[in-house]
Scaffold this motif. Structure first.
Motif, PDB file in Angstrom:
ATOM      1  N   GLY A 354       0.792  -1.233   0.000  1.00 41.82           N
ATOM      2  CA  GLY A 354       0.000   0.000   0.000  1.00 41.82           C
ATOM      3  C   GLY A 354       0.817   1.273   0.000  1.00 41.82           C
ATOM      4  O   GLY A 354       0.263   2.363   0.094  1.00 41.82           O
ATOM      5  N   ASN A 379       1.479   0.947   3.871  1.00 37.46           N
ATOM      6  CA  ASN A 379       0.598   2.107   3.738  1.00 37.46           C
ATOM      7  C   ASN A 379       1.280   3.439   4.060  1.00 37.46           C
ATOM      8  O   ASN A 379       0.757   4.255   4.799  1.00 37.46           O
ATOM      9  CB  ASN A 379      -0.659   1.919   4.583  1.00 37.46           C
ATOM     10  N   ASN A 381       2.763   7.019   2.711  1.00 41.07           N
ATOM     11  CA  ASN A 381       2.704   7.990   1.619  1.00 41.07           C
ATOM     12  C   ASN A 381       3.994   8.783   1.611  1.00 41.07           C
ATOM     13  O   ASN A 381       4.341   9.396   2.626  1.00 41.07           O
ATOM     14  CB  ASN A 381       1.536   8.958   1.807  1.00 41.07           C
TER      15      ASN A 381
HETATM   16 CA    CA Z   1      -1.955   3.585   0.845  1.00 43.07          CA
END
Ligand code: CA
Ligand code: UD1
Length: 424
Positions: A354, A379, A381
């Motif tokens: 992710g 996950n 960014n």
């Molecule tokens: Ca993500």
């Protein structure tokens, strides 16, 4: 352009004036694409690959669109009325006149001939001193094509169009591909003698074969081994067919070079891709132009590697990963569900599920640089531009906007609080 190793000057003429009505399109047939590249551009690249000294495109119908794609990569001749293939070549006369050497005829809608096939045609023409050398094919069903007329000795005598052929000639299974290599001077001489006294009222380029034979000029042919090479595009089904043929050809070549492709039917490898030995490509994978992948990598399933990626050895690009303009060092793993764009990542990294690079701020594409041995949690960014040193650890769920120095851990998320659950 490759070095021209022929003993003679070679001009290639690309017929690109036709209408292409059956595409049912507002666009010229010739600017439709196979694997992201316009048909006519493929033919120009082919002409370049075989070492043409000069390339001339004969344009007419929707010429602006064709010229927009080709720009100044070729010279242009104009055919305003489609009066036949012989007439089309005549429009390029000014480029041929006064020159000695060979002229190769190609078509903007016949884009997947192998360069070797054409080089062989040209070399045979030069070696055997033939004034016309045809590329022919044997078809089980020759309907619609010009038929090759040979004498008892097997010498080429003429080409007869389907619409002008008698029942006996119609039985001939050797057909004219429409691709030829001619002597420049004798082609011009013969074209002067072509008339339009035939069932279609056209100036046939094919008539020059008989004219040359009547003058005692030697002609010959090369029979193409793989008939799919001379396939043309007239409608969208054929566009799909040629894409499939090209796909299988490209995939086979990679497999011959030592790449394992689990399912060729769902693997789309565009032109100009290099893949190292013992790399495995899992199903549903798309690899676009100008990608280099090293040895012993695992790619896919369901990965999408876009233009200009450079992936080193022993790299894993797992399921549902999209890469664009990315450099990946040896041994790095991007196992699932990531988007990395405009990014450099070093050796032996691990990019958690992710993780994405936020590379686009609405105006510009910004870079993400990651050093060696990075451990990027799930996950994450990475808001570019951003740089991460070697040996960094990024905590799962972080949104990283500032650089992280070598050896540091970056964490950027709300601390968790547990509150009393509301009673219903
Ligand atoms: Ca993500
Ligand atoms: C042509 C050959 C035929 C061969 C076949 C292979 C002639 C007379 N016949 O037939 O022997 O088996 O190709 O596909 O050459 N074009 C122009 N301007 C023109 C006419 C044609 O640019 O005035 C272009 C067309 O757009 C097309 C190509 O030349 O790309 C072939 O023309 P077409 O008239 O369709 O020839 P065929 O009947 O296919």
């Amino acid at each position: 352009m490759e070095f021209n190793d022929y003993e003679e000057y070679v001009i290639t003429i690309i017929m690109a004036a036709g209408k292409g009505t059956r595409m049912n399109s507002a666009k010229s047939k010739l600017v439709h694409k196979i694997y992201g590249k316009e048909l006519v551009k493929r033919v120009v690249e082919l002409a370049q690959k075989i070492g043409s000294d000069e390339i001339v495109a004969v344009v007419g119908h929707l010429r602006e669109q064709v010229q927009e794609v080709l720009g100044d990569s070729v010279k242009y001749a104009y055919q305003d009325e489609l009066l036949g293939t012989g007439h089309a070549v005549m429009q390029a006369k000014k480029y041929l006149k006064g020159k000695k050497g060979k002229v190769v005829i190609l078509y903007g809608d016949v884009p997947i001939i192998r360069p070797e096939t054409l080089k062989n045609l040209i070399n045979k023409s030069i070696k055997n001193k033939e004034y016309a050398t045809l590329l022919t094919a044997k078809y089980e069903n020759p309907t619609g094509y010009g038929r090759i007329i040979r004498d008892e000795g097997g010498n080429i005598k003429a080409i007869v169009e389907e619409k002008d052929a008698d029942p006996l000639q119609k039985k001939i299974k050797e057909i004219n591909s429409g691709i030829y290599c001619f002597d420049i001077e004798e082609l011009l001489n013969a074209l002067e003698k072509v008339n339009n006294n035939n069932s279609q009222g056209e100036y046939y380029l094919t008539d020059v074969i008989k004219i040359m034979n009547d003058e005692g000029l030697k002609t010959g042919a090369v029979i193409v081994e793989d008939n799919t090479e001379i396939l043309g595009v007239n409608d969208r089904s054929q566009l799909e067919l040629l894409t499939r043929v090209l796909r299988m050809r490209i995939n086979s070549e990679h497999m011959r070079n030592g790449v394992t492709i689990e399912d060729s039917n769902s693997t789309y490898i565009y032109d100009d891709v290099e893949i190292g030995m013992d790399t495995v490509i899992h199903p549903n994978t798309i690899i676009k132009n100008n990608v280099i992948i090293g040895e012993n990598c695992e790619i896919g399933p369901n990965s999408y590697i876009r233009e200009n990626c450079n992936i080193a050895n022993k790299v894993k690009v797992g399921s549902f990963v999209e890469l664009k303009k990315v450099t990946v060092g040896d041994g790095t793993k991007i196992p699932h569900l990531s988007y990395l764009g405009d990014c450099e990542i070093g050796k032996n990294g691990n990019v958690g599920c992710g993780t994405i690079t936020c590379n686009y701020d609405g105006k510009n594409k910004n870079k993400t640089i990651i050093g060696d041995n990075a451990f990027i949690g799930s996950n994450v960014n990475l808001v570019a531009p951003v740089a991460l040193g070697d040996d960094v650890l990024i905590a799962a769920g972080s949104t990283i906007t500032d650089d992280v120095e070598t050896g540091k851990m970056g964490i950027a998320r709300e601390r968790q609080t547990n509150k009393d659950r509301k009673k219903k």
